[in-house]
Design an enzyme around this catalytic site. Structure first.
Site, short mmCIF file in Angstrom:
data_model
loop_
_atom_site.label_atom_id
_atom_site.label_comp_id
_atom_site.label_asym_id
_atom_site.label_seq_id
_atom_site.Cartn_x
_atom_site.Cartn_y
_atom_site.Cartn_z
CB CYS A 200 -0.91 -0.01 1.22
SG CYS A 200 -0.03 -0.12 2.77
N PRO A 201 0.36 2.39 -0.38
CG PRO A 201 -1.04 4.13 -1.04
CD PRO A 201 -1.01 2.65 -0.85
CB THR A 227 9.00 -4.22 -2.15
OG1 THR A 227 7.65 -4.67 -2.37
CG2 THR A 227 9.91 -5.41 -2.00
CB SER A 228 5.23 -0.64 0.07
OG SER A 228 4.27 0.08 -0.65
NE ARG A 229 7.59 5.64 -1.36
CZ ARG A 229 7.87 5.05 -2.52
NH1 ARG A 229 8.36 3.82 -2.54
NH2 ARG A 229 7.69 5.69 -3.67
CG ASP A 253 13.70 -2.60 -2.31
OD1 ASP A 253 14.93 -2.78 -2.43
OD2 ASP A 253 13.04 -1.92 -3.12
CD GLU A 258 13.97 4.49 1.16
OE1 GLU A 258 13.59 3.38 1.54
OE2 GLU A 258 13.87 4.89 -0.01
CG HIS A 290 13.69 2.48 -2.87
ND1 HIS A 290 13.04 3.36 -2.04
CD2 HIS A 290 12.79 2.19 -3.84
CE1 HIS A 290 11.82 3.60 -2.50
NE2 HIS A 290 11.65 2.89 -3.60
P1 NAD Z 1 -1.46 1.16 -6.45
O1 NAD Z 1 -1.95 2.55 -6.29
O2 NAD Z 1 -1.78 0.42 -7.72
O3 NAD Z 1 -1.98 0.25 -5.24
C1 NAD Z 1 -1.97 0.67 -3.91
C2 NAD Z 1 -3.11 -0.04 -3.21
O4 NAD Z 1 -3.06 0.30 -1.82
C3 NAD Z 1 -4.52 0.36 -3.74
O5 NAD Z 1 -5.28 -0.77 -4.01
C4 NAD Z 1 -5.09 1.17 -2.57
O6 NAD Z 1 -6.50 1.04 -2.47
C5 NAD Z 1 -4.39 0.52 -1.38
N1 NAD Z 1 -4.44 1.34 -0.19
C6 NAD Z 1 -4.44 2.69 -0.07
N2 NAD Z 1 -4.55 3.04 1.22
C7 NAD Z 1 -4.63 1.90 1.92
C8 NAD Z 1 -4.78 1.62 3.31
N3 NAD Z 1 -4.89 2.60 4.21
N4 NAD Z 1 -4.82 0.33 3.68
C9 NAD Z 1 -4.74 -0.67 2.77
N5 NAD Z 1 -4.61 -0.47 1.44
C10 NAD Z 1 -4.55 0.81 1.04
O7 NAD Z 1 0.11 1.21 -6.22
P2 NAD Z 1 1.22 0.17 -6.72
O8 NAD Z 1 1.70 0.57 -8.07
O9 NAD Z 1 0.72 -1.20 -6.50
O10 NAD Z 1 2.39 0.50 -5.70
C11 NAD Z 1 2.31 0.18 -4.32
C12 NAD Z 1 3.43 0.85 -3.57
O11 NAD Z 1 4.67 0.27 -3.98
C13 NAD Z 1 3.62 2.34 -3.90
O12 NAD Z 1 2.82 3.15 -3.08
C14 NAD Z 1 5.07 2.56 -3.65
O13 NAD Z 1 5.22 3.05 -2.33
C15 NAD Z 1 5.70 1.19 -3.74
N6 NAD Z 1 6.71 1.08 -4.80
C16 NAD Z 1 7.96 0.68 -4.45
C17 NAD Z 1 8.93 0.52 -5.43
C18 NAD Z 1 10.33 0.05 -5.09
O14 NAD Z 1 11.23 0.15 -5.93
N7 NAD Z 1 10.56 -0.48 -3.91
C19 NAD Z 1 8.63 0.80 -6.76
C20 NAD Z 1 7.32 1.21 -7.08
C21 NAD Z 1 6.36 1.34 -6.09
#
Ligand code: NAD
Length: 345
Positions: A200-201, A227-229, A253, A258, A290
């Protein structure tokens, strides 16, 4: 030719921007964008920024003073942008999708490595130590994985997990329909999962979604993958849970603090971040810097969509990938003018 200041540039960024963006002049800048470096964009008509740039109120004010109307984020996440400060002054565009596969596959790589202790085995065999003691893992087949956030990356990762024969539990504020897996509340997900993976973001609601309280609810021996934040996890609580055995291993990640370290070679300096030192020192923690996005396909898509975003802006077209103070959640649209104007303001 329009000139774009590309902050926090690495050699792997340059390649695709130069290949695909020959109708722009790029000023590649190694420093991150922040209030102290914004002035380097003087003479440019746009800036291109990345995940750990500090796009705070002061940075935005300086860019505005330089007459810069556009920030093109070359990433999906935007928790480092002060949208309130930017609204009405500087348009912010991003790359919403570049390769969910890159991130999802890295997520599985972390899970496999940390569970099967590949990082330890690699070091041992290089030293001709062929002992297997301490390298026992678990079958993923039949285990329950809790996925928090079932957007593009979460769904792609779920497909990979299904291939491993895992049982999927999902949690999302906006559950997807008919995808063939079960949505549960967070407490159930914490209680029943053998592995928990975050997709999730980072928002006010998701900050420390894995808190001390959350770790207390988890199964003993759970694996945590992020791997998110970084700030989705309360790092101090994770360290406690690793110490008391609640968490059997973590594949990370991203890390809360970071911004100061990741993407850079810090091997020659004394590490002052004690929590990071502790994480790195644990044999059951595997940390990557990352890098989940880092595939050729993703880099090409990032450059291509960023250049499309720039083209749309300078050709005065609707901005497909603009986000603003009002629409950044994807839900609160009342004050955003995107629907009528094609641009948020
Ligand atoms: P996305 O917008 O397609 O999906 C995010 C999902 O999280 C959505 O379904 C949304 O409804 C859900 N969400 C929002 N708030 C929420 C909450 N409070 N509780 C539960 N779910 C919730 O995004 P994505 O493209 O799948 O990317 C996800 C995350 O991955 C990004 O936010 C980013 O932080 C991370 N990311 C990391 C890397 C990396 O290199 N490590 C690269 C790209 C993205």
């Amino acid at each position: 030719m329009k000139k774009i200041a590309v902050f926090d540039t690495k050699p792997y960024d340059k390649e695709w921007f130069e290949k695909l963006g020959d109708h722009y002049t790029f000023k590649f800048i190694e420093s991150k964008l922040n209030k102290d470096t914004a002035g380097l964009a003087k003479g440019c008509q746009g800036v291109c920024a990345f995940v750990n740039d500090e796009i705070c109120k002061e940075t935005i004010e300086q860019l505005e003073e330089l007459g810069i109307p556009l920030i093109a984020m070359r990433c999906a996440g935007y928790s480092n942008v002060d949208f309130k400060a930017a609204y009405g002054k500087i348009h912010v565009v991003r790359v919403p999708v570049y390769s969910p596969h890159a991130v999802a596959e890295h997520t599985m790589a972390l899970l496999l490595a940390v569970n099967r202790k590949i990082h330890k085995a690699y070091n041992r065999t290089r030293d001709f130590n062929f002992s297997l003691n301490g390298l026992t893992g678990m079958d993923l087949y039949g285990k329950t994985i809790g996925i928090i956030g079932t957007g593009k990356i979460g769904q792609t990762f779920i497909e990979i997990c299904k291939g491993f024969g895992m049982r999927i539990l999902a949690y999302d504020l906006y559950p997807a329909k008919n995808l063939g897996y079960e949505y549960v509340d967070l407490d159930t997900l914490f209680r029943e999962s053998d592995v928990i993976s975050l997709h999730c973001p980072l928002t006010e609601q998701t900050k420390h979604i894995l808190s001390r309280e959350a770790f207390h609810k988890m199964k003993k021996g759970v694996y945590i993958i992020n791997t998110s934040r970084g700030t989705l996890i309360e790092t101090e609580a994770l360290l406690e849970a690793l110490n008391n055995g609640t968490v059997a291993g973590a594949g990370l990640d991203v890390y809360e603090e970071e911004a100061e370290y990741f993407f850079e070679d810090m091997s020659g300096v004394i590490m002052k971040d004690d929590m990071l030192s502790l994480l790195v020192s644990k044999p059951n923690v595997l940390l990557t810097s990352h890098q989940a996005f880092l595939t050729n396909e993703a880099l090409e898509n990032i450059a291509r969509v960023t250049i499309q975003n720039l083209d749309e802006f300078f050709e005065e077209k609707a901005l497909t990938n603009e986000v603003c103070y009002h629409c950044q959640t994807g839900k609160i649209m009342e004050n955003c003018r995107k629907n009528e104007k094609g641009r948020c303001f």
